[in-house]
Scaffold this motif. Structure first.
Motif, PDB file in Angstrom:
ATOM      1  N   LYS A 155       0.807  -1.215   0.000  1.00 21.06           N
ATOM      2  CA  LYS A 155       0.000   0.000   0.000  1.00 21.06           C
ATOM      3  C   LYS A 155       0.844   1.269   0.000  1.00 21.06           C
ATOM      4  CE  LYS A 155      -4.043  -2.057   2.259  1.00 21.06           C
ATOM      5  NZ  LYS A 155      -4.962  -2.003   3.436  1.00 21.06           N
ATOM      6  N   ASP A 156       2.089   1.158   0.472  1.00 23.08           N
ATOM      7  CA  ASP A 156       2.958   2.330   0.484  1.00 23.08           C
ATOM      8  C   ASP A 156       3.523   2.647  -0.895  1.00 23.08           C
ATOM      9  OD1 ASP A 156       4.657   0.226   0.143  1.00 23.08           O
ATOM     10  OD2 ASP A 156       5.875   0.619   1.917  1.00 23.08           O
ATOM     11  N   LYS A 157       3.258   1.767  -1.875  1.00 25.04           N
ATOM     12  CA  LYS A 157       3.654   1.932  -3.274  1.00 25.04           C
ATOM     13  C   LYS A 157       5.170   1.919  -3.476  1.00 25.04           C
ATOM     14  CE  LYS A 157      -0.472   4.570  -4.576  1.00 25.04           C
ATOM     15  NZ  LYS A 157      -0.997   5.776  -5.240  1.00 25.04           N
ATOM     16  N   GLY A 158       5.912   1.612  -2.435  1.00 24.59           N
ATOM     17  CA  GLY A 158       7.358   1.627  -2.576  1.00 24.59           C
ATOM     18  C   GLY A 158       7.997   0.259  -2.499  1.00 24.59           C
ATOM     19  N   SER A 159       7.391  -0.641  -1.750  1.00 19.81           N
ATOM     20  CA  SER A 159       8.004  -1.946  -1.533  1.00 19.81           C
ATOM     21  C   SER A 159       7.157  -3.063  -2.135  1.00 19.81           C
ATOM     22  CB  SER A 159       8.171  -2.195  -0.033  1.00 19.81           C
ATOM     23  OG  SER A 159       6.915  -2.181   0.627  1.00 19.81           O
ATOM     24  N   PHE A 160       7.853  -4.090  -2.576  1.00 23.30           N
ATOM     25  CA  PHE A 160       7.192  -5.283  -3.087  1.00 23.30           C
ATOM     26  C   PHE A 160       7.507  -6.445  -2.152  1.00 23.30           C
ATOM     27  CE2 PHE A 160       7.112  -2.678  -6.806  1.00 23.30           C
ATOM     28  CZ  PHE A 160       6.052  -3.130  -7.576  1.00 23.30           C
ATOM     29  N   ARG A 161       6.495  -7.272  -1.909  1.00 24.01           N
ATOM     30  CA  ARG A 161       6.668  -8.438  -1.059  1.00 24.01           C
ATOM     31  C   ARG A 161       6.181  -9.682  -1.793  1.00 24.01           C
ATOM     32  NH1 ARG A 161       5.291  -4.288   2.436  1.00 24.01           N
ATOM     33  NH2 ARG A 161       6.687  -4.027   4.243  1.00 24.01           N
ATOM     34  N   SER A 162       6.864 -10.778  -1.561  1.00 25.08           N
ATOM     35  CA  SER A 162       6.494 -12.034  -2.194  1.00 25.08           C
ATOM     36  C   SER A 162       5.170 -12.543  -1.608  1.00 25.08           C
ATOM     37  CB  SER A 162       7.590 -13.076  -1.982  1.00 25.08           C
ATOM     38  OG  SER A 162       7.240 -14.307  -2.589  1.00 25.08           O
ATOM     39  N   ARG A 163       4.248 -12.868  -2.492  1.00 23.82           N
ATOM     40  CA  ARG A 163       2.946 -13.381  -2.087  1.00 23.82           C
ATOM     41  C   ARG A 163       2.637 -14.647  -2.885  1.00 23.82           C
ATOM     42  NH1 ARG A 163       3.839 -10.791   1.718  1.00 23.82           N
ATOM     43  NH2 ARG A 163       2.784  -8.905   2.467  1.00 23.82           N
ATOM     44  N   ILE A 164       1.880 -15.544  -2.262  1.00 26.01           N
ATOM     45  CA  ILE A 164       1.474 -16.779  -2.929  1.00 26.01           C
ATOM     46  C   ILE A 164       0.163 -16.535  -3.663  1.00 26.01           C
ATOM     47  CG2 ILE A 164       0.868 -19.211  -2.614  1.00 26.01           C
ATOM     48  CD1 ILE A 164       2.459 -19.025   0.066  1.00 26.01           C
ATOM     49  N   PHE A 165       0.166 -16.783  -4.954  1.00 27.09           N
ATOM     50  CA  PHE A 165      -1.034 -16.612  -5.779  1.00 27.09           C
ATOM     51  C   PHE A 165      -1.538 -17.979  -6.226  1.00 27.09           C
ATOM     52  CE2 PHE A 165       0.464 -12.359  -5.773  1.00 27.09           C
ATOM     53  CZ  PHE A 165      -0.616 -11.547  -6.083  1.00 27.09           C
ATOM     54  N   HIS A 166      -2.857 -18.107  -6.221  1.00 29.83           N
ATOM     55  CA  HIS A 166      -3.491 -19.368  -6.608  1.00 29.83           C
ATOM     56  C   HIS A 166      -4.670 -19.060  -7.525  1.00 29.83           C
ATOM     57  CE1 HIS A 166      -5.037 -23.597  -5.207  1.00 29.83           C
ATOM     58  NE2 HIS A 166      -4.837 -23.509  -6.502  1.00 29.83           N
ATOM     59  N   LEU A 167      -4.532 -19.438  -8.768  1.00 29.47           N
ATOM     60  CA  LEU A 167      -5.618 -19.303  -9.739  1.00 29.47           C
ATOM     61  C   LEU A 167      -6.468 -20.562  -9.646  1.00 29.47           C
ATOM     62  CD1 LEU A 167      -6.840 -17.634 -12.085  1.00 29.47           C
ATOM     63  CD2 LEU A 167      -5.279 -18.839 -13.625  1.00 29.47           C
ATOM     64  N   VAL A 168      -7.687 -20.407  -9.120  1.00 25.34           N
ATOM     65  CA  VAL A 168      -8.558 -21.561  -8.859  1.00 25.34           C
ATOM     66  C   VAL A 168      -9.786 -21.460  -9.759  1.00 25.34           C
ATOM     67  CG1 VAL A 168      -9.721 -22.931  -7.097  1.00 25.34           C
ATOM     68  CG2 VAL A 168      -7.805 -21.470  -6.459  1.00 25.34           C
ATOM     69  N   GLU A 169      -9.815 -22.286 -10.768  1.00 23.00           N
ATOM     70  CA  GLU A 169     -10.906 -22.200 -11.741  1.00 23.00           C
ATOM     71  C   GLU A 169     -12.244 -22.591 -11.125  1.00 23.00           C
ATOM     72  OE1 GLU A 169     -11.859 -23.700 -16.277  1.00 23.00           O
ATOM     73  OE2 GLU A 169      -9.864 -23.919 -15.423  1.00 23.00           O
ATOM     74  N   LYS A 170     -12.242 -23.567 -10.215  1.00 23.00           N
ATOM     75  CA  LYS A 170     -13.479 -24.018  -9.591  1.00 23.00           C
ATOM     76  C   LYS A 170     -14.160 -22.884  -8.829  1.00 23.00           C
ATOM     77  CE  LYS A 170     -15.316 -27.530  -6.433  1.00 23.00           C
ATOM     78  NZ  LYS A 170     -14.963 -28.697  -5.554  1.00 23.00           N
ATOM     79  N   GLU A 171     -13.362 -22.040  -8.181  1.00 23.62           N
ATOM     80  CA  GLU A 171     -13.901 -20.907  -7.434  1.00 23.62           C
ATOM     81  C   GLU A 171     -14.057 -19.667  -8.299  1.00 23.62           C
ATOM     82  OE1 GLU A 171     -11.996 -20.140  -3.708  1.00 23.62           O
ATOM     83  OE2 GLU A 171     -11.640 -22.265  -3.297  1.00 23.62           O
ATOM     84  N   GLY A 172     -13.559 -19.732  -9.525  1.00 18.11           N
ATOM     85  CA  GLY A 172     -13.678 -18.598 -10.433  1.00 18.11           C
ATOM     86  C   GLY A 172     -12.945 -17.374  -9.942  1.00 18.11           C
TER      87      GLY A 172
END
Length: 295
Positions: free
Chosen positions: A150-167
Motif C-alpha cells: 500500500k505504500d507503493k514503494g516496496s514489493f513483497r512475495s505473495r502466494i497466488f493461486h488461480l482456482v478455476e473451480k472458485e472462479g
C-alpha cells in the motif's frame, strides 16, 4: 558470381509481398531485418530477441548486409506465411500474440515459445494443451509473485493461486494461512503489462471490481517466462469462464474480452455533486480510456 545489388533488390521486393510486409512476430509494418535461418522477415525490435536464440536464428539486415544467391533463394522458398504455418500451427485461442506496441517481455517470450520451445508446432507436448481441455482444475496455477504494498514503494512475495473451480485468483501473505488476503473474481478481471508504471520490465497490473469500485494490484516476477505464463493462464481461465457463461458465443466474439489494454490512463478533474457559491467542488478522478479489446 553473386550480384549483391541485384540480391538486395530482390529481397526488398520479396519483403513487400503478402505476409512478408509485416513482422512475422509482432506485426510491425515494413520489416527491414530477417532471420535467414528461419526464413522470415522481422522488425528491428524482434531482431534483437532473435540474436539471443543461439543456434536457432541468425539475423541479417536487408539493406545493410550482403546477401549471396543461396540465402536469397532460401528466403524466397520460405517467407512469413510458410513458416507461420509450421511454428504457429497449434496456438491456443486464448494465447496472446504480441503487437508492435507491446512491451519487450511479451515479444521475447512469444518468440522463444515459438522457435526455441516449439510449443505451437503440435510436434511435442505443450503446457497449454491442458488449458484447452474441459477437465475441472485444468486451468489452476500456483506460484509466487512480488506484489506492491500500500505504500507503493516496496514489493513483497505473495502466494497466488488461480482456482478455476472458485472462479477467482486468490493471494496469500504466507503459506498455510487461514484464508486468502485477497480474492479477485475472474468474471470482471483484467490483466495488462505496465512495466513503466510499475518500474519493472515484467510488471503486470491486475484490475477488478470490488463493491462497485475499481481496484488494482501490481505484481511482477523476476523471470520473464513465468510472468507471461501467468498472464496467459489468466487469459485461459477467463476464456473458459466466458465459454461457460456464454455457451453460444463464438471464440471470435470471446477472445477480445479476455484482456484489454488502456489507450490512455491518468488523472482528470471533475465537478462534485454540489456547487457552493461561485466555486465548484473539485475532486480528482482517475480515468482510463480503454483501447480496442486485444486478441
Amino acid at each position: 558470381m553473386n550480384d549483391w545489388d541485384g540480391n538486395k533488390k530482390l529481397l526488398l521486393e520479396l519483403s513487400r509481398v503478402g505476409e512478408n510486409s509485416a513482422c512475422a512476430d509482432c506485426g510491425a509494418a515494413d520489416p527491414e531485418w530477417t532471420s535467414y535461418t528461419l526464413g522470415i522477415f522481422i522488425c528491428l525490435n524482434c531482431s534483437g530477441v532473435h540474436r539471443n536464440l543461439s543456434g536457432i536464428s541468425r539475423v541479417k539486415s536487408i539493406q545493410l548486409d550482403f546477401w549471396d544467391d543461396t540465402l536469397v533463394k532460401e528466403m524466397r522458398n520460405k517467407g512469413n506465411q510458410a513458416v507461420r504455418k509450421c511454428y504457429e500451427a497449434k496456438v491456443p485461442p486464448f494465447y496472446y500474440k504480441p503487437r508492435a506496441a507491446d512491451c519487450r517481455v511479451l515479444k521475447e517470450q512469444w518468440i522463444r515459445a515459438k522457435y526455441d520451445q516449439k510449443e505451437f508446432t503440435g510436434a511435442c507436448w505443450s503446457q497449454w494443451q491442458e488449458f484447452i481441455t474441459l477437465e475441472p482444475g485444468a486451468g489452476d496455477r500456483v506460484g509466487c509473485l512480488w506484489k506492491r504494498g500500500k505504500d507503493k514503494g516496496s514489493f513483497r512475495s505473495r502466494i497466488f493461486h488461480l482456482v478455476e473451480k472458485e472462479g477467482a485468483l486468490l493471494y496469500y501473505t504466507k503459506e498455510g494461512g487461514k484464508g486468502p488476503k485477497g480474492v479477485i473474481p475472474l468474471s470482471n478481471m483484467n490483466a495488462v503489462f505496465q512495466p513503466e508504471k510499475i518500474g519493472n520490465p515484467h510488471g503486470l497490473q491486475i484490475t477488478y471490481l470490488k463493491d462497485g469500485h475499481t481496484r488494482n494490484i501490481f505484481v511482477y516476477h523476476k523471470n520473464g517466462k513465468d510472468i507471461v505464463d501467468w498472464f496467459n493462464a489468466i487469459r485461459a481461465a477467463r476464456f473458459r469462464y466466458l465459454k461457460s457463461a456464454f455457451p453460444t458465443a463464438s471464440d471470435t466474439d470471446l477472445i477480445p474480452k479476455l484482456t484489454w489494454n488502456f489507450a490512455k490512463e491518468g488523472y482528470m478533474e471533475k465537478t462534485g455533486p454540489m456547487v457552493c457559491s461561485e466555486h465548484a467542488l473539485i475532486e480528482e478522478l482517475c480515468c482510463r480510456i480503454e483501447d480496442a479489446a486485444v486478441s
